[in-house]
Design an enzyme around this catalytic site. Structure first.
Site, PDB file in Angstrom:
ATOM      1  N   LYS A 189       0.535  -0.972  -0.051  1.00 56.13           N
ATOM      2  CA  LYS A 189       0.411   0.591  -0.253  1.00 56.13           C
ATOM      3  C   LYS A 189       0.920   1.068  -0.118  1.00 56.13           C
ATOM      4  O   LYS A 189       1.068   2.294   1.219  1.00 56.13           O
ATOM      5  CB  LYS A 189      -0.906  -0.099   1.379  1.00 56.13           C
ATOM      6  CG  LYS A 189      -1.914   0.432   0.732  1.00 56.13           C
ATOM      7  CD  LYS A 189      -2.103   2.005   0.445  1.00 56.13           C
ATOM      8  CE  LYS A 189      -1.850   3.365   2.111  1.00 56.13           C
ATOM      9  NZ  LYS A 189      -1.632   4.035   1.065  1.00 56.13           N
ATOM     10  N   GLU A 265      10.241   1.201  11.164  1.00 56.81           N
ATOM     11  CA  GLU A 265      11.141   2.220  10.570  1.00 56.81           C
ATOM     12  C   GLU A 265       9.563   3.829  11.085  1.00 56.81           C
ATOM     13  O   GLU A 265       9.014   4.179   9.944  1.00 56.81           O
ATOM     14  CB  GLU A 265      11.498   1.988   9.567  1.00 56.81           C
ATOM     15  CG  GLU A 265      12.125   0.282   9.591  1.00 56.81           C
ATOM     16  CD  GLU A 265      13.097   0.117  10.753  1.00 56.81           C
ATOM     17  OE1 GLU A 265      13.933   0.854  11.392  1.00 56.81           O
ATOM     18  OE2 GLU A 265      13.571  -0.495  10.994  1.00 56.81           O
ATOM     19  N   CYS A 299      14.552  10.774   7.033  1.00 61.52           N
ATOM     20  CA  CYS A 299      14.149  10.094   8.766  1.00 61.52           C
ATOM     21  C   CYS A 299      15.494   9.958   9.402  1.00 61.52           C
ATOM     22  O   CYS A 299      15.203  10.537  10.648  1.00 61.52           O
ATOM     23  CB  CYS A 299      13.692   8.659   8.235  1.00 61.52           C
ATOM     24  SG  CYS A 299      14.304   7.828   7.808  1.00 61.52           S
ATOM     25  N   GLU A 398       9.366  16.030  14.824  1.00 58.60           N
ATOM     26  CA  GLU A 398      10.304  16.209  13.426  1.00 58.60           C
ATOM     27  C   GLU A 398       9.708  17.085  12.607  1.00 58.60           C
ATOM     28  O   GLU A 398       8.805  17.307  12.029  1.00 58.60           O
ATOM     29  CB  GLU A 398      10.110  14.227  13.159  1.00 58.60           C
ATOM     30  CG  GLU A 398      10.270  14.172  11.840  1.00 58.60           C
ATOM     31  CD  GLU A 398       9.948  12.529  11.369  1.00 58.60           C
ATOM     32  OE1 GLU A 398       8.737  12.740  11.352  1.00 58.60           O
ATOM     33  OE2 GLU A 398      11.040  11.985  10.788  1.00 58.60           O
TER      34      GLU A 398
HETATM   35  P1  NAD Z   1       2.379   8.667   7.336  1.00 57.41           P
HETATM   36  O1  NAD Z   1       2.815   7.816   8.472  1.00 57.41           O
HETATM   37  O2  NAD Z   1       1.849   9.705   7.267  1.00 57.41           O
HETATM   38  O3  NAD Z   1       1.762   7.798   6.192  1.00 57.41           O
HETATM   39  C1  NAD Z   1       2.788   6.753   5.859  1.00 57.41           C
HETATM   40  C2  NAD Z   1       1.703   5.648   5.295  1.00 57.41           C
HETATM   41  O4  NAD Z   1       1.078   5.261   6.295  1.00 57.41           O
HETATM   42  C3  NAD Z   1       1.026   6.281   3.866  1.00 57.41           C
HETATM   43  O5  NAD Z   1       0.876   4.687   3.364  1.00 57.41           O
HETATM   44  C4  NAD Z   1      -0.131   5.817   4.927  1.00 57.41           C
HETATM   45  O6  NAD Z   1      -1.234   6.173   3.529  1.00 57.41           O
HETATM   46  C5  NAD Z   1      -0.249   4.722   5.350  1.00 57.41           C
HETATM   47  N1  NAD Z   1      -1.268   5.318   6.381  1.00 57.41           N
HETATM   48  C6  NAD Z   1      -1.835   6.041   6.599  1.00 57.41           C
HETATM   49  N2  NAD Z   1      -2.824   6.386   8.196  1.00 57.41           N
HETATM   50  C7  NAD Z   1      -2.594   4.988   8.085  1.00 57.41           C
HETATM   51  C8  NAD Z   1      -3.637   4.164   9.695  1.00 57.41           C
HETATM   52  N3  NAD Z   1      -4.574   4.289  10.445  1.00 57.41           N
HETATM   53  N4  NAD Z   1      -3.704   2.792   9.555  1.00 57.41           N
HETATM   54  C9  NAD Z   1      -2.665   2.221   8.494  1.00 57.41           C
HETATM   55  N5  NAD Z   1      -2.038   3.228   6.807  1.00 57.41           N
HETATM   56  C10 NAD Z   1      -1.889   4.489   7.674  1.00 57.41           C
HETATM   57  O7  NAD Z   1       3.762   9.049   6.918  1.00 57.41           O
HETATM   58  P2  NAD Z   1       4.407  10.701   5.891  1.00 57.41           P
HETATM   59  O8  NAD Z   1       4.234  11.671   5.564  1.00 57.41           O
HETATM   60  O9  NAD Z   1       3.814   9.401   4.806  1.00 57.41           O
HETATM   61  O10 NAD Z   1       5.831   9.875   5.471  1.00 57.41           O
HETATM   62  C11 NAD Z   1       6.771  10.649   6.698  1.00 57.41           C
HETATM   63  C12 NAD Z   1       7.073  10.768   7.651  1.00 57.41           C
HETATM   64  O11 NAD Z   1       7.854   9.018   7.281  1.00 57.41           O
HETATM   65  C13 NAD Z   1       8.272  10.322   8.700  1.00 57.41           C
HETATM   66  O12 NAD Z   1       7.533  10.608   9.894  1.00 57.41           O
HETATM   67  C14 NAD Z   1       9.269  10.139   8.919  1.00 57.41           C
HETATM   68  O13 NAD Z   1      10.188  10.166   9.346  1.00 57.41           O
HETATM   69  C15 NAD Z   1       8.986   8.925   8.042  1.00 57.41           C
HETATM   70  N6  NAD Z   1       9.822   7.714   7.141  1.00 57.41           N
HETATM   71  C16 NAD Z   1      10.989   6.702   8.849  1.00 57.41           C
HETATM   72  C17 NAD Z   1      12.289   6.004   8.215  1.00 57.41           C
HETATM   73  C18 NAD Z   1      12.632   4.766   8.456  1.00 57.41           C
HETATM   74  O14 NAD Z   1      13.470   4.432   8.185  1.00 57.41           O
HETATM   75  N7  NAD Z   1      12.684   5.185   9.449  1.00 57.41           N
HETATM   76  C19 NAD Z   1      11.845   5.978   6.501  1.00 57.41           C
HETATM   77  C20 NAD Z   1      11.181   7.352   5.953  1.00 57.41           C
HETATM   78  C21 NAD Z   1      10.373   8.079   6.447  1.00 57.41           C
END
Ligand code: NAD
Length: 494
Positions: A189, A265, A299, A398
């Site tokens: 997804k 992650e 991240c 962040e």
């Molecule tokens: P997000 O958490 O808003 O969304 C990530 C994914 O989760 C999307 O596909 C979204 O549709 C889905 N999602 C949203 N609500 C959900 C729910 N209730 N249940 C299941 N899935 C759901 O994150 P984002 O804004 O897309 O990405 C940025 C974040 O990702 C930052 O916090 C960043 O630090 C983190 N990140 C972490 C790493 C790592 O390796 N630790 C790497 C890249 C990004």
């Protein structure tokens, strides 16, 4: 609608998703817009999948796991992933243009987001082929006499992979390829802002590989409920997720009723401790560059710079110079190294956090707004905040923007305490002349990974994962492969 321009410009990705071997639209035909962040224009559409589409995809993955021999046929999996690696190679420039179109990532820095993940497919295919799935654990004395124990590493089952938008193709690959090679079936997804890096992956699997129907599915959607449905579905054995800590908590809770294995992650707020004997002219231009190249949308970015009071002004001057001369602009221009933020919403969030820093007493050294020469596109100036209060919102949340917060300290112990003053524990960095001292500081940082003097901790052969509220479990390395396997111990006669 598609708006393919020329060979180096905006490229619309495939509108369709992949469910049970078929590229398809959602039954209502509903779509949503994909915006190119550098022009603010609609680049094309993606199908807007529903919870019902997700349920069909999970059903297909369940059947493929339970009723085909995908999970047991290692040679066939190796064949399919080798095909996929070659197919990605053929589609490389196409995938790069899709990435730039939906993320706004500068073409100059796409290597780690296109070439690296394509190489990773080959890596995992080889790693998985050579992995010892039945390991002898020796003979053990028991009250019933000696028993030989063997450990059978077997796939977890149906894996749901949920990815964010910041490095979409890389993370789509990183979350799914080791899972597939280990014998799992997968439902991916992708994030709402970057559906095409997922739909193109699905198209390539369907059109250019022998991966059987149901083994790999991609459900594209503009609704968070669709990801939530995946993470709650009792037919899913494991969720692998990269994204924000808030969503990670929701996924853990959704998986609790079925005690789902969960690999997370999450977010970070990494600190870079610059020791007083560090080479400032090496460490600090690089620190400023790292904050800008992905528009700060990384991240692991060390976004808190901890400078010793004895060399505070000198350090700030070096970063200011770098940021004021940083090439920001059109991501298709190879001279630029910082593009736009991914959306207007993200830009407003970044600008709001900068203002909150100023309101809480931080000093704006440079940046803080929208570049004057870039009225179109979601750009933010490289921004340096000094004298930041380590407890303030801008030092704790962040930002995901091209922003560094500088915090002064006195002595190594105070630096470590400030670095550890965070709910996050993803990465860290130490710069110093005395390597033994730098290593001692690195060991005391409560994070999953640390870079010393710019030598990166990150790579396919080394485990990567966050501590505290930055995650659970590992990607990469032997640890990362084993996440997608259960270790079944079998006791048997000698
Ligand atoms: P997000 O958490 O808003 O969304 C990530 C994914 O989760 C999307 O596909 C979204 O549709 C889905 N999602 C949203 N609500 C959900 C729910 N209730 N249940 C299941 N899935 C759901 O994150 P984002 O804004 O897309 O990405 C940025 C974040 O990702 C930052 O916090 C960043 O630090 C983190 N990140 C972490 C790493 C790592 O390796 N630790 C790497 C890249 C990004």
């Amino acid at each position: 609608m598609t708006s393919v321009q020329d060979e180096t410009g905006v490229l619309a990705g495939d509108e369709r998703m992949l469910i049970d071997g078929e590229l398809q639209h959602t039954s209502s035909g509903a779509t949503f817009d994909v915006i190119h962040p550098a022009s603010e224009e609609v680049a094309g559409q993606a199908t807007d999948g529903t919870v019902a589409d997700m349920e069909r995809a999970v059903g297909a993955a369940r059947r493929a796991f339970d009723q085909t021999d995908w999970s047991r046929d290692l040679d066939f999996r190796y064949h399919c992933l080798t095909q996929l690696h070659e197919a990605f190679e053929r589609n490389k420039e196409h995938l790069r243009r899709v990435l730039i179109t939906e993320v706004g990532c500068p073409v100059k820095v796409t290597g780690s987001q296109i070439e690296s993940p394509i190489e990773e497919v080959k890596h995992w295919a080889e790693h998985g082929r050579n992995f010892e799935y039945l390991a002898d654990n020796g003979v053990h004395e028991t009250p019933m006499g000696p028993a030989r124990r063997k450990i059978h590493y077997e796939p977890v089952g149906v894996v749901g992979a949920i990815t964010p938008w910041n490095v979409p193709f890389y993370l789509n690959v990183a979350e799914t390829i080791p899972a597939l090679m280990a014998g799992n079936t997968v439902v991916l997804k992708p994030a709402q802002l970057t559906p095409w890096s997922g739909s193109e992956y699905g198209r390539i699997v369907a059109e250019e590989t022998d991966i059987p129907a149901g083994v790999f599915n991609v459900v594209v959607s503009n609704a968070n409920e669709v990801g939530a449905a995946l993470s709650a579905d009792p037919r899913v054995d494991m969720i692998t997720f990269t994204g924000s800590t808030a969503t990670g908590r929701a996924i853990l809770a959704a998986g609790a009723p079925t005690v789902k294995k969960t690999l997370l992650e999450l977010g970070g707020k990494s600190a870079h401790i610059v020791l007083d004997d560090a080479d400032f002219n090496m460490a600090l231009p690089m620190a400023a560059l790292m904050a800008c190249v992905m528009s700060g949308q990384s991240c692991i970015l060390p976004s808190r710079i901890l400078l010793p009071r004895s060399r505070y002004d000198e350090g700030i001057e070096i970063m200011k110079n770098m940021m004021e001369n940083f090439p920001v602009g059109d991501p298709w221009d190879p001279n630029n190294m910082q593009g736009p933020q991914i959306s207007e919403g993200q830009r407003q969030k970044v600008l709001g956090l900068i203002q909150s820093g100023i309101d809480s007493g931080a000093r704006l050294v440079t940046g803080g707004g929208i570049p004057e020469h870039l009225p179109t596109g979601y750009y933010v100036q490289p921004t340096l905040l000094a004298d930041v209060d380590p407890d303030s919102q801008v030092a704790q949340e962040e930002i995901f923007g091209p922003v560094l917060s500088v915090i002064p300290y006195e002595g190594d112990a105070e630096a470590i305490a400030i670095a550890n003053n965070s709910i996050y524990g993803l990465s860290g960095e130490v710069s110093g002349g005395d390597l033994d001292r730098a290593l001692e500081v690195a060991k005391r940082m409560r994070t999953g990974n640390v870079t010393i003097n710019g030598k990166s901790h990150f790579g396919i052969n080394s485990p990567f994962g966050g501590t505290k509220q930055s995650g659970l479990g590992y990607r990469n390395g032997e640890e990362g492969y084993k996440e997608y396997l259960e270790a079944k111990t079998i006791g048997m006669p000698e």
